[in-house]
Design a protein around this motif. Structure first.
Motif, mmCIF file in Angstrom:
data_model
loop_
_atom_site.group_PDB
_atom_site.id
_atom_site.type_symbol
_atom_site.label_atom_id
_atom_site.label_comp_id
_atom_site.label_asym_id
_atom_site.label_seq_id
_atom_site.Cartn_x
_atom_site.Cartn_y
_atom_site.Cartn_z
ATOM 1 N N SER A 1 0.889 -1.164 0.000
ATOM 2 C CA SER A 1 0.000 0.000 0.000
ATOM 3 C C SER A 1 0.922 1.207 0.000
ATOM 4 O O SER A 1 2.146 1.058 0.007
ATOM 5 C CB SER A 1 -0.942 0.003 1.218
ATOM 6 O OG SER A 1 -0.268 0.417 2.384
ATOM 7 N N GLN A 2 0.357 2.396 0.003
ATOM 8 C CA GLN A 2 1.222 3.566 -0.097
ATOM 9 C C GLN A 2 2.004 3.846 1.174
ATOM 10 O O GLN A 2 2.951 4.636 1.160
ATOM 11 C CB GLN A 2 0.406 4.793 -0.505
ATOM 12 C CG GLN A 2 -0.061 4.730 -1.956
ATOM 13 C CD GLN A 2 -0.704 6.015 -2.407
ATOM 14 O OE1 GLN A 2 -1.600 6.539 -1.744
ATOM 15 N NE2 GLN A 2 -0.249 6.544 -3.532
ATOM 16 N N GLU B 1 2.989 8.586 3.086
ATOM 17 C CA GLU B 1 2.681 7.755 1.937
ATOM 18 C C GLU B 1 3.696 8.003 0.823
ATOM 19 O O GLU B 1 4.137 9.127 0.610
ATOM 20 C CB GLU B 1 1.277 8.049 1.411
ATOM 21 C CG GLU B 1 0.168 7.658 2.359
ATOM 22 C CD GLU B 1 -0.056 8.678 3.442
ATOM 23 O OE1 GLU B 1 -0.149 9.888 3.146
ATOM 24 O OE2 GLU B 1 -0.110 8.274 4.622
ATOM 25 N N HIS C 1 -5.685 -2.874 5.642
ATOM 26 C CA HIS C 1 -6.978 -2.278 5.960
ATOM 27 C C HIS C 1 -6.895 -1.442 7.234
ATOM 28 O O HIS C 1 -7.395 -0.308 7.290
ATOM 29 C CB HIS C 1 -8.033 -3.375 6.135
ATOM 30 C CG HIS C 1 -8.715 -3.775 4.864
ATOM 31 N ND1 HIS C 1 -9.973 -3.361 4.534
ATOM 32 C CD2 HIS C 1 -8.290 -4.559 3.842
ATOM 33 C CE1 HIS C 1 -10.320 -3.872 3.358
ATOM 34 N NE2 HIS C 1 -9.311 -4.609 2.920
ATOM 35 N N ALA D 1 -4.837 1.777 6.769
ATOM 36 C CA ALA D 1 -5.550 2.732 5.916
ATOM 37 C C ALA D 1 -6.660 3.426 6.699
ATOM 38 O O ALA D 1 -6.868 4.639 6.568
ATOM 39 C CB ALA D 1 -6.117 2.027 4.692
ATOM 40 N N ASP D 2 -7.378 2.657 7.538
ATOM 41 C CA ASP D 2 -8.435 3.248 8.353
ATOM 42 C C ASP D 2 -7.866 4.280 9.320
ATOM 43 O O ASP D 2 -8.425 5.370 9.495
ATOM 44 C CB ASP D 2 -9.169 2.158 9.135
ATOM 45 C CG ASP D 2 -10.063 1.305 8.255
ATOM 46 O OD1 ASP D 2 -10.342 1.730 7.115
ATOM 47 O OD2 ASP D 2 -10.465 0.216 8.700
ATOM 48 N N ILE E 1 -6.638 6.993 4.497
ATOM 49 C CA ILE E 1 -6.248 6.972 3.088
ATOM 50 C C ILE E 1 -6.991 5.847 2.380
ATOM 51 O O ILE E 1 -7.541 4.938 3.013
ATOM 52 C CB ILE E 1 -4.726 6.778 2.926
ATOM 53 C CG1 ILE E 1 -4.273 5.444 3.537
ATOM 54 C CG2 ILE E 1 -3.963 7.938 3.552
ATOM 55 C CD1 ILE E 1 -2.803 5.134 3.328
ATOM 56 N N GLU E 2 -6.998 5.924 1.052
ATOM 57 C CA GLU E 2 -7.693 4.904 0.270
ATOM 58 C C GLU E 2 -6.937 3.588 0.317
ATOM 59 O O GLU E 2 -5.707 3.547 0.404
ATOM 60 C CB GLU E 2 -7.824 5.358 -1.181
ATOM 61 C CG GLU E 2 -8.759 6.527 -1.381
ATOM 62 C CD GLU E 2 -8.946 6.842 -2.860
ATOM 63 O OE1 GLU E 2 -8.415 6.073 -3.694
ATOM 64 O OE2 GLU E 2 -9.622 7.839 -3.167
ATOM 65 N N LEU E 3 -7.701 2.501 0.227
ATOM 66 C CA LEU E 3 -7.087 1.186 0.137
ATOM 67 C C LEU E 3 -6.425 1.014 -1.229
ATOM 68 O O LEU E 3 -6.868 1.599 -2.215
ATOM 69 C CB LEU E 3 -8.144 0.096 0.319
ATOM 70 C CG LEU E 3 -8.695 -0.102 1.719
ATOM 71 C CD1 LEU E 3 -9.907 -1.019 1.682
ATOM 72 C CD2 LEU E 3 -7.624 -0.672 2.642
ATOM 73 N N TRP F 1 -5.593 -0.820 -4.756
ATOM 74 C CA TRP F 1 -6.560 -1.374 -5.716
ATOM 75 C C TRP F 1 -6.884 -2.830 -5.455
ATOM 76 O O TRP F 1 -7.982 -3.291 -5.758
ATOM 77 C CB TRP F 1 -5.995 -1.217 -7.125
ATOM 78 C CG TRP F 1 -4.699 -1.958 -7.329
ATOM 79 C CD1 TRP F 1 -3.445 -1.481 -7.100
ATOM 80 C CD2 TRP F 1 -4.538 -3.298 -7.775
ATOM 81 N NE1 TRP F 1 -2.490 -2.442 -7.367
ATOM 82 C CE2 TRP F 1 -3.140 -3.572 -7.797
ATOM 83 C CE3 TRP F 1 -5.419 -4.300 -8.174
ATOM 84 C CZ2 TRP F 1 -2.622 -4.802 -8.183
ATOM 85 C CZ3 TRP F 1 -4.903 -5.534 -8.558
ATOM 86 C CH2 TRP F 1 -3.519 -5.769 -8.563
ATOM 87 N N ASN G 1 -9.646 -4.879 -1.838
ATOM 88 C CA ASN G 1 -11.084 -5.057 -1.636
ATOM 89 C C ASN G 1 -11.603 -6.373 -2.192
ATOM 90 O O ASN G 1 -12.790 -6.637 -2.151
ATOM 91 C CB ASN G 1 -11.851 -3.907 -2.300
ATOM 92 C CG ASN G 1 -11.683 -2.602 -1.564
ATOM 93 O OD1 ASN G 1 -11.836 -2.557 -0.359
ATOM 94 N ND2 ASN G 1 -11.347 -1.549 -2.304
#
Length: 317
Positions: free
Chosen positions: A65-66, A142, A256, A259-260, A264-266, A268, A271
């Motif tokens: 992730s970032q 990030e 997850h 990110a929560d 920030i967005e998950l 790609w 999900n």
């Protein structure tokens, strides 16, 4: 395949003893090409404990992730000694603030921007080296990269992959990102006919030099099929990879949770899979073990302080 030679973990320090038992062999497999792409494959330095303008060793890693890096557990626990799968175990990891990461193609560039670690997580369960040489490092900011997905199904012998890392290559300075394609998985687990390989590991071709530890094997879809764990002493060949499919749900759960907390967005890929909440994980800020939820509260506290004005110390590379 009966492989009976000493195994060594592949750490790289800035002051390497001449007698150190690590890969130095120059062969066709060391030829690779520099890449300015593959920015999700990053360099990771372990800064000196008393002088963070110097570093003690280098590894590679891959962003899932970032702000979450997947690497080898021995890169945060420098147990640089021969590995015996029946007895070798990990020690507690280093303070995550000693970890510095860049996505720049070269650690030597004045343009390289560095990000510090703020938390380290290791897989739930035991502390044996073989089959569990994986770790996640949560970063304090990030990175501007497109994260790569861990592979959620098992690999098979005969599959091809690409190796991307920052270890030494023929004609390429150590600390420079390089790639070699069209490598082959030679055997997986019991197929390797060796007590040196765990059922969750596999042997490939290509890089197994100092500084390559933690680097990903990328399959045909650019998913992370394995993380380089160790190799055979005396040469840079016969890389042994820790498989990631059995820990895919753990990796996804940590992604997850972070990110929560960070808002920030998950990535790609995160999900696509159903997973149960983890019951336990290990995060080390100092030399203490905490439950995953307590660990994430520590992380949340750090992020709150940072958002409200606490500055991160810059890395003097």
């Amino acid at each position: 395949m009966d492989l009976r030679v000493t195994l060594v973990l592949l750490l790289s320090s800035c002051a390497v003893a001449a007698s150190e038992n690590v890969g130095t062999h120059e062969s066709m497999l060391l030829q690779a090409h520099e890449v300015n792409t593959d920015s999700a494959v990053v360099a990771m330095l372990a800064l000196n404990e008393s002088d963070d303008s110097a570093w003690d060793w280098m590894c590679s890693g891959v962003m899932v992730s970032q702000n979450v890096l997947l690497t080898s557990q021995h890169c945060i626990d420098p147990k640089n000694s021969p590995v015996d799968c029946s007895t070798s175990t990990f020690l507690p990891p280093i303070d995550p603030r000693r970890i510095a990461v860049t996505s720049h193609p070269s650690i030597h560039s004045s343009d390289a921007e560095w990000t510090r670690g703020i938390a380290v997580m290791v897989p739930p369960g035991g502390n044996e080296v073989c089959g569990r040489d994986l770790a996640l490092v949560v970063l304090d900011s990030e990175l501007d990269v497109v994260p790569l997905s861990p592979r959620f199904d098992a690999v098979e012998a005969g599959e091809t992959y690409s190796a991307v890392s920052f270890g030494p290559r023929e004609g390429i300075e150590r600390g420079t990102r390089a790639r070699k394609d069209d490598l082959e998985i030679r055997c997986v687990g019991a197929e390797c006919n060796s007590s040196d390989i765990d059922l969750r590991e596999w042997i490939g071709e290509g890089f197994a030099c100092k500084g390559d530890s933690g680097s990903p094997a990328l399959d045909a879809s650019s998913s992370v099929a394995g993380i380089l764990s160790r190799g055979y002493s005396g040469e840079c060949n016969d890389p042994m990879y820790a498989g990631v499919s059995h820990l895919g749900p753990w990796i996804e759960e940590i992604v997850h949770q972070t990110a929560d907390l960070r808002g920030i967005e998950l990535p790609w890929w995160a999900n696509r899979h159903e997973h149960e909440p983890l019951q336990s994980s290990s995060l080390f800020r100092v030399q203490t073990t905490r439950s995953s939820w307590t660990a994430l509260l520590v992380l949340a506290s750090f992020l709150w302080r940072r958002i409200h004005g606490e500055k991160t110390k810059a890395v003097n590379s």
